[in-house]
Scaffold this motif. Sequence first.
Motif, PDB file in Angstrom:
ATOM      1  N   ILE A 157       0.840  -1.199   0.000  1.00  0.00           N
ATOM      2  CA  ILE A 157       0.000   0.000   0.000  1.00  0.00           C
ATOM      3  C   ILE A 157       0.874   1.247   0.000  1.00  0.00           C
ATOM      4  O   ILE A 157       1.695   1.447   0.892  1.00  0.00           O
ATOM      5  CB  ILE A 157      -0.945   0.004   1.213  1.00  0.00           C
ATOM      6  N   GLY A 158       0.669   2.096  -0.996  1.00  0.00           N
ATOM      7  CA  GLY A 158       1.446   3.330  -1.080  1.00  0.00           C
ATOM      8  C   GLY A 158       0.660   4.567  -0.729  1.00  0.00           C
ATOM      9  O   GLY A 158       1.221   5.598  -0.375  1.00  0.00           O
ATOM     10  N   ALA A 159      -0.679   4.479  -0.817  1.00  0.00           N
ATOM     11  CA  ALA A 159      -1.540   5.608  -0.482  1.00  0.00           C
ATOM     12  C   ALA A 159      -2.878   5.069   0.007  1.00  0.00           C
ATOM     13  O   ALA A 159      -3.296   3.977  -0.376  1.00  0.00           O
ATOM     14  CB  ALA A 159      -1.747   6.522  -1.687  1.00  0.00           C
ATOM     15  N   VAL A 160      -3.517   5.845   0.873  1.00  0.00           N
ATOM     16  CA  VAL A 160      -4.811   5.463   1.438  1.00  0.00           C
ATOM     17  C   VAL A 160      -5.723   6.674   1.410  1.00  0.00           C
ATOM     18  O   VAL A 160      -5.313   7.778   1.778  1.00  0.00           O
ATOM     19  CB  VAL A 160      -4.685   4.956   2.890  1.00  0.00           C
ATOM     20  N   THR A 161      -6.934   6.470   0.964  1.00  0.00           N
ATOM     21  CA  THR A 161      -7.942   7.527   1.030  1.00  0.00           C
ATOM     22  C   THR A 161      -8.978   7.171   2.075  1.00  0.00           C
ATOM     23  O   THR A 161      -9.295   5.996   2.278  1.00  0.00           O
ATOM     24  CB  THR A 161      -8.640   7.739  -0.335  1.00  0.00           C
ATOM     25  N   GLY A 162      -9.476   8.176   2.751  1.00  0.00           N
ATOM     26  CA  GLY A 162     -10.577   7.973   3.670  1.00  0.00           C
ATOM     27  C   GLY A 162     -11.889   8.153   2.928  1.00  0.00           C
ATOM     28  O   GLY A 162     -11.940   8.190   1.693  1.00  0.00           O
ATOM     29  N   GLU A 163     -12.951   8.267   3.691  1.00  0.00           N
ATOM     30  CA  GLU A 163     -14.286   8.445   3.100  1.00  0.00           C
ATOM     31  C   GLU A 163     -14.854   9.787   3.520  1.00  0.00           C
ATOM     32  O   GLU A 163     -14.825  10.141   4.705  1.00  0.00           O
ATOM     33  CB  GLU A 163     -15.220   7.325   3.541  1.00  0.00           C
ATOM     34  N   LEU A 164     -15.351  10.528   2.564  1.00  0.00           N
ATOM     35  CA  LEU A 164     -15.981  11.817   2.831  1.00  0.00           C
ATOM     36  C   LEU A 164     -17.476  11.622   3.004  1.00  0.00           C
ATOM     37  O   LEU A 164     -18.152  11.117   2.109  1.00  0.00           O
ATOM     38  CB  LEU A 164     -15.701  12.788   1.684  1.00  0.00           C
ATOM     39  N   VAL A 165     -17.988  12.017   4.162  1.00  0.00           N
ATOM     40  CA  VAL A 165     -19.419  11.939   4.447  1.00  0.00           C
ATOM     41  C   VAL A 165     -19.982  13.350   4.390  1.00  0.00           C
ATOM     42  O   VAL A 165     -19.530  14.239   5.121  1.00  0.00           O
ATOM     43  CB  VAL A 165     -19.684  11.318   5.825  1.00  0.00           C
ATOM     44  N   ILE A 166     -20.949  13.556   3.510  1.00  0.00           N
ATOM     45  CA  ILE A 166     -21.485  14.896   3.276  1.00  0.00           C
ATOM     46  C   ILE A 166     -22.850  15.023   3.925  1.00  0.00           C
ATOM     47  O   ILE A 166     -23.781  14.284   3.593  1.00  0.00           O
ATOM     48  CB  ILE A 166     -21.583  15.188   1.766  1.00  0.00           C
ATOM     49  N   ALA A 167     -22.967  15.945   4.866  1.00  0.00           N
ATOM     50  CA  ALA A 167     -24.245  16.199   5.525  1.00  0.00           C
ATOM     51  C   ALA A 167     -25.107  17.094   4.646  1.00  0.00           C
ATOM     52  O   ALA A 167     -24.597  17.965   3.929  1.00  0.00           O
ATOM     53  CB  ALA A 167     -24.018  16.866   6.881  1.00  0.00           C
TER      54      ALA A 167
END
Length: 380
Positions: A157-167
Motif C-alpha cells: 500500500i502506497g496511499a490510502v484515502t478515507g471516506e468523505l461523508v457529506i451532511a
Amino acid sequence: MTTLAFSAETVFWLCTALVAYAYVGYPLFVALLSQRYGQVPFESRLCPALTVVVAAYDEELRIAARIDDILAEDYPPQRLQVLVVSDGSRDGTADAAAIGDPRVRVLALPRNVGKAAAINAALRHVETELVAFTDVRQRFAPRALRALVAPFADPAIGAVTGELVIAAGKDRAATEGVGLYWRMEKRLRADEARLGWLHGVTGAIHAMRRHLFRPIPAGTVLDDMWMPLQVLWSGHQVWMSRHSIAHDHASASADEEFHRKLRTLAGNWQLLARMPALMNPFANPVFFAWFSHKFLRLLVPWALLLALAASALASGPFYRWAFYAQLLGYAGAMIGLGLPKLASRLPLLPAASGFVMLNLAALLSLPASLAGPSRLWRKH
C-alpha cells in the motif's frame, strides 16, 4: 432513406450502450469481480509518526478550529504533527494558525501559488515517512487518522484515502440527486480498491508514503488524482479505508455544486493533457479502470446528445417514443433544477436533475479546461 435509418438506429444503440456501461455496467462488473477476487490489505494498530498537511488561502476565521480538530484526534500526541501552508494569504491566516502548540508548524508563502505548488512547498518540510492531506472546511471523525494509517502496515500500500461523508445542507432538494451519485461513487471506489484498481482519493482525507511523492505541476486542479496515480506508477496500490471518515457539508445551492463538478471534470481533461500515458494501456497500470470510470464519463454527455438526435432521425414507433421520452426526461430534470423544492416531492426527479447537472458539467468541462485553471477555482 433506409441507410440513414439504419445508421441512426446503430448510433442510438451504441450511444445508449456507452451510457449504460459507464454508469451501470462497469460499477456492477467491478462489484461482482470485487466480491470474488477482491483482497484486503494487512492492517496494524500501531500509530507511526504522521504529518498532516493543510493548504490554506485566506482562512483566518477557520484555520485555528481546523488545527484543533486535527490535534484532538485519537492519535498519540507525540507522533502527530500539523504543517499549515498559508498560500500567500492576504489576511491573518498564518498568525491564526500559530496556536502555540509545538506540534504545529506554519509555512507562510510570500505569494499565492495555488494548491499544487503549496503542497510541493510543504513536502520539502515534511520529515515523517507518512504524510496526510486535508482541507480547511472538513472535520475528522475521532479515529479517522488511526484508520487512515492502519493499511500502511502492508508494504504493497502506497496511499490510502478515507471516506468523505457529506451532511445535507439547508437546501436539501438542490443537492439530493448529487448526494445519490456520491454514495454510488464511494461504493465504486471501495470495490476498485479491493481489486487494486483505485486511482483517485478524496482531497478531504488521504495519506501516502512520503518517498513516493512526486512534485505536482503548478496549476494542477486534481492534486487528489495526480498523487495516487504517481503511487500506482511506482508499483504500489491505493486503498480506501471506509472507517477513516471526514465530515463536510453539502453545497449551499445547485449552482455551487455545479461549479464544483465543472472544476473536477475539467481537471480530468487537464490531467490527461499532462499525463498522456493515461491513454496508453501498456503504460497505465489501471488503464481499464481509469478509462471506464473517468474517461467514458467525459464522453457520456456527447453520447446522450447523439442518442437524442439519432432517435429523432430513426424510423419506427419505438424510436419516436424514445425521442419523446428523452425530451420529457430532460424537461423534468430542468424543472427540478429550477424548482428544487417541488422536485423533492416527486420520486426520481432529484436523481434525474442531479444526472443532468453532472452531465451538463461534463459537456462544458473541455472548454472550461482550455480556459485555464485559474478560472476554475472559487472559494466557498
